[in-house]
Design a protein around this motif. Structure first.
Motif, short mmCIF file in Angstrom:
data_model
loop_
_atom_site.label_atom_id
_atom_site.label_comp_id
_atom_site.label_asym_id
_atom_site.label_seq_id
_atom_site.Cartn_x
_atom_site.Cartn_y
_atom_site.Cartn_z
N VAL A 309 80.49 84.21 -12.48
CA VAL A 309 79.09 83.78 -12.93
C VAL A 309 78.11 84.70 -13.72
O VAL A 309 77.33 84.15 -14.60
CB VAL A 309 78.34 83.70 -11.19
N SER A 310 78.44 85.86 -13.35
CA SER A 310 77.77 87.16 -14.19
C SER A 310 78.16 86.83 -15.77
O SER A 310 77.07 86.71 -16.58
CB SER A 310 77.98 88.46 -13.74
N THR A 311 79.38 86.66 -16.14
CA THR A 311 79.93 86.63 -17.49
C THR A 311 79.07 85.50 -18.01
O THR A 311 78.79 85.43 -19.38
CB THR A 311 81.30 86.22 -17.47
N TYR A 312 79.07 84.21 -17.59
CA TYR A 312 78.66 83.00 -17.99
C TYR A 312 76.88 83.12 -17.92
O TYR A 312 76.40 82.64 -19.01
CB TYR A 312 79.03 81.83 -17.11
N THR A 313 76.41 83.84 -16.94
CA THR A 313 74.97 84.25 -17.03
C THR A 313 74.66 85.08 -18.42
O THR A 313 73.53 84.62 -19.10
CB THR A 313 74.50 84.85 -15.75
N ASN A 314 75.64 86.04 -18.56
CA ASN A 314 75.13 86.63 -19.70
C ASN A 314 75.32 86.05 -21.15
O ASN A 314 74.54 86.24 -22.16
CB ASN A 314 75.96 88.06 -19.86
N ALA A 315 76.43 85.22 -21.18
CA ALA A 315 76.46 84.46 -22.37
C ALA A 315 75.39 83.35 -22.46
O ALA A 315 74.83 83.30 -23.73
CB ALA A 315 77.81 83.44 -22.20
N PHE A 316 74.73 82.82 -21.53
CA PHE A 316 73.59 82.01 -21.64
C PHE A 316 72.30 83.02 -22.19
O PHE A 316 71.53 82.32 -23.09
CB PHE A 316 73.33 81.39 -20.24
N ALA A 317 72.33 83.99 -21.56
CA ALA A 317 71.13 84.89 -22.20
C ALA A 317 71.14 85.12 -23.65
O ALA A 317 70.28 85.16 -24.50
CB ALA A 317 71.23 86.27 -21.20
N PHE A 372 74.17 67.92 -25.00
CA PHE A 372 73.96 69.02 -23.99
C PHE A 372 73.95 68.53 -22.78
O PHE A 372 74.48 68.93 -21.85
CB PHE A 372 72.83 69.67 -24.51
N SER A 373 73.31 67.54 -22.41
CA SER A 373 73.07 66.79 -21.18
C SER A 373 74.59 66.15 -20.51
O SER A 373 74.84 66.51 -19.39
CB SER A 373 72.16 65.75 -21.04
N VAL A 374 75.46 65.89 -21.53
CA VAL A 374 76.58 65.30 -21.21
C VAL A 374 77.51 66.16 -20.85
O VAL A 374 78.55 66.68 -19.81
CB VAL A 374 77.21 64.49 -22.20
N CYS A 375 77.46 67.42 -21.61
CA CYS A 375 78.24 68.72 -21.67
C CYS A 375 77.80 69.49 -20.07
O CYS A 375 78.67 69.70 -19.34
CB CYS A 375 78.26 69.73 -22.43
N ALA A 376 76.43 69.42 -19.61
CA ALA A 376 76.18 70.02 -18.55
C ALA A 376 76.38 69.42 -17.38
O ALA A 376 76.56 69.89 -16.17
CB ALA A 376 74.55 70.09 -18.50
N ALA A 377 76.90 67.81 -17.54
CA ALA A 377 77.24 67.02 -16.31
C ALA A 377 78.79 67.12 -16.15
O ALA A 377 79.21 66.68 -15.21
CB ALA A 377 76.78 65.57 -16.68
N VAL A 378 79.48 67.93 -17.10
CA VAL A 378 80.88 68.07 -16.91
C VAL A 378 81.21 68.98 -15.99
O VAL A 378 80.92 70.52 -16.27
CB VAL A 378 81.53 68.04 -18.44
N PRO A 379 81.87 68.82 -14.95
CA PRO A 379 82.32 69.93 -14.06
C PRO A 379 83.46 70.74 -14.26
O PRO A 379 84.16 71.08 -13.67
CB PRO A 379 82.42 69.12 -12.62
N LEU A 381 84.12 74.66 -15.86
CA LEU A 381 83.47 76.09 -16.37
C LEU A 381 83.50 76.12 -17.81
O LEU A 381 82.33 76.27 -18.31
CB LEU A 381 83.93 76.96 -15.71
N PRO A 382 84.62 76.38 -18.24
CA PRO A 382 84.71 76.51 -19.84
C PRO A 382 83.73 75.61 -20.92
O PRO A 382 83.34 76.07 -21.78
CB PRO A 382 86.06 76.41 -20.13
N VAL A 383 83.59 74.22 -20.25
CA VAL A 383 82.67 73.51 -21.19
C VAL A 383 81.38 73.97 -21.34
O VAL A 383 80.70 73.77 -22.31
CB VAL A 383 82.83 72.02 -20.74
N GLN A 384 80.74 74.89 -20.00
CA GLN A 384 79.40 75.38 -20.28
C GLN A 384 79.21 76.27 -21.67
O GLN A 384 78.03 76.31 -21.65
CB GLN A 384 79.24 76.11 -18.78
#
Length: 494
Positions: A309-317, A372-379, A381-384
């Motif tokens: 979760v921390s790794t992906y949160t940093n990637a988003f930031a 973006f919305s379609v990718c966000a709906a794909v469950p 993790l790496p797709v994020q």
């Protein structure tokens, strides 16, 4: 290009880019500032200590503290959009100088409130964040007119400034890093307040007293000049023959060839403006909801692994900082018809060409948001990672395209009011994120999948805007043809 020299125009542009990229959108870096505020003990009295007899230990529940920080951000971000409407009226009615003096006062006051706040005076954060937010949005509102100084690059500069606004969220990240290096919160916010002197210098020397007209008069100049009187737009207006429309008074073509000023409320009630607000609101709701549900989404997909979760949160930031790099792409789409070698259209034909170019821009923005919305709906993790990239590109296109479209489609003397009204209405629609968040946290048990699928359908509604704009282009083209205006250059005889 007018009396204002290239060096002066570049100085105005670059200093404005710096201003937008450091000061205007700091509220959206709130997560970094919260880290510092928690460390300093703000709202710490709301934490509850409970004992667990079975494990022989005490537990600290800081849920109410998090709710209070969330409320500060909610009010500040809402004010960022909603107060744009009255601020736009002030800008259009009183001009750049008055609007910027109000913005600088609000920004300075907000910075000083944070500087002198303490854990005992943590409630000062509520007015402080709202003042920083409203002051910042008014600063960018007065800066977007700088695009008028550069003719064919006008839309590129407007979108670039909006991208810089997105990237300014890094300011609070810098404050967090410097605080970890030993600088105090008070010293850093006092420095931000002191930067108001620089804002004032820009206001009086690198910006006009009223507004920058479009297109520019031949001898247009702006800002204070010593010695002697500045050859500003006001002096140009004084020399204009009575009854002749100036560049800040665009006229709306009528079918019979006559012209009349387009009043504000006629613009606000038009179908063109209505579907544009729908376009903005649908996609802004999608972005706000994504940010609000990002943590539960990542926690759900990572199955509670906090390291992931921390790794992906940093990637988003990190991707959020790239907004300033993505925004000009939309400007290139909007200004593409101005870069040809042939003669460029003028007057009503130029306005029609600009509006036609906006159809592609509006469509591309919706397509990006759908992906973006379609990718966000794909469950998965790496797709994020792809979701984060598409989100920052889509957001940059959204806000830059919003400002550029309003500048293209409506009279410039109403830009501030229409921009503010669009942002205020979209802010009201964005309040729908709260029932959606309650749905995710409650019945859906932290799984936002079904809400994300529903958001794909909501974003598809935004396709109505490019369709209506394309129909408006055809209507205006028919009116111009009926008035005897050729829509294309006659062929050269051989």
């Amino acid at each position: 290009m007018g009396a204002a020299g290239l060096a002066k125009r570049l100085g105005t542009f670059l200093s404005g880019l710096l201003e937008c990229g450091i000061f205007c959108g700091v509220i959206f870096g709130w997560a970094s500032l919260v880290f510092v505020l928690k460390k300093l003990g703000y709202f710490e009295d709301l934490c509850e200590v409970t004992s667990d007899p079975s494990a022989n230990r005490t537990l600290t529940d800081c849920g109410r503290q998090d709710e209070q920080f969330s409320l500060v951000f909610t009010i500040g971000s809402f004010m960022n959009n909603f107060m744009t409407f009255p601020m736009g009226f002030i800008f259009d009615r009183f001009g750049t100088t008055v609007a910027r003096l109000i913005a600088i006062s609000l920004y300075t006051g907000g910075a000083l409130l944070v500087a002198f706040s303490t854990p005992a005076l943590a409630l000062l954060l509520f007015p402080a964040m709202s003042m920083l937010s409203v002051g910042g949005i008014l600063l960018i509102l007065t800066n977007m007119q700088v695009g008028n100084l550069f003719g064919k690059y006008r839309s590129i500069i407007i979108t670039l400034y909006n991208g810089a606004f997105d990237s300014s969220s890094a300011t609070f990240l810098i404050i967090k890093v410097l605080h970890e290096r030993g600088l105090t919160l008070r010293a850093m916010f006092l420095f931000m307040a002191a930067c108001s002197a620089w804002h004032l210098l820009r206001t009086f020397f690198l910006l006009p007293r009223s507004r920058i007209p479009y297109p520019l008069p031949p001898t247009y100049d702006y800002g204070a000049r010593c010695p002697g009187r500045s050859r500003s737009y006001r002096t140009h207006e004084e020399k204009r023959p009575p009854g002749e429309p100036g560049p800040e008074e665009p006229l709306e073509q009528r079918p019979g060839g006559g012209t009349s000023p387009a009043p504000f409320w006629a613009c606000a009630r038009s179908a063109l403006f209505g579907v544009h607000v729908l376009w903005l609101s649908a996609m802004q709701l999608r972005h706000y909801l994504f940010i609000g549900t990002l943590n539960p989404l990542l926690d759900h997909l990572a199955r509670g692994d906090q390291r992931l979760v921390s790794t992906y949160t940093n990637a988003f930031a990190f991707t959020q900082l790239c907004g300033v790099l993505c925004a000009p792409w939309n400007g290139l789409i909007l200004d593409r018809h101005k870069r040809g070698k042939g003669p460029r259209p003028e007057g009503a034909l130029a306005a029609l060409a600009d509006l036609r170019a906006s159809v592609l821009s509006l469509t591309v923005t919706v397509v990006q948001c759908v992906l973006f919305s379609v990718c966000a709906a794909v469950p998965v993790l790496p797709v994020q990672f792809a979701t984060f990239v598409l989100q920052v590109v889509s957001r940059s296109f959204l806000y830059g395209g919003n400002a550029a479209f309003l500048a293209i489609a409506f009279p410039p003397q109403h830009f501030g009011k229409l921009y503010g009204l669009a942002m205020a209405l979209s802010a009201l629609v964005a309040l729908l994120q709260y029932p959606c968040l309650a749905l995710v946290r409650g019945p859906l048990r932290q799984d936002p999948f079904y809400v994300n699928v529903a958001m794909v359908a909501v974003v598809l509604v935004a396709f109505a805007s490019p369709v209506v704009v394309a129909r408006e282009c055809r209507r205006r083209a028919k009116e111009l043809e009926a008035a005897g205006t050729p829509l294309a250059e006659p062929p050269t005889p051989h």
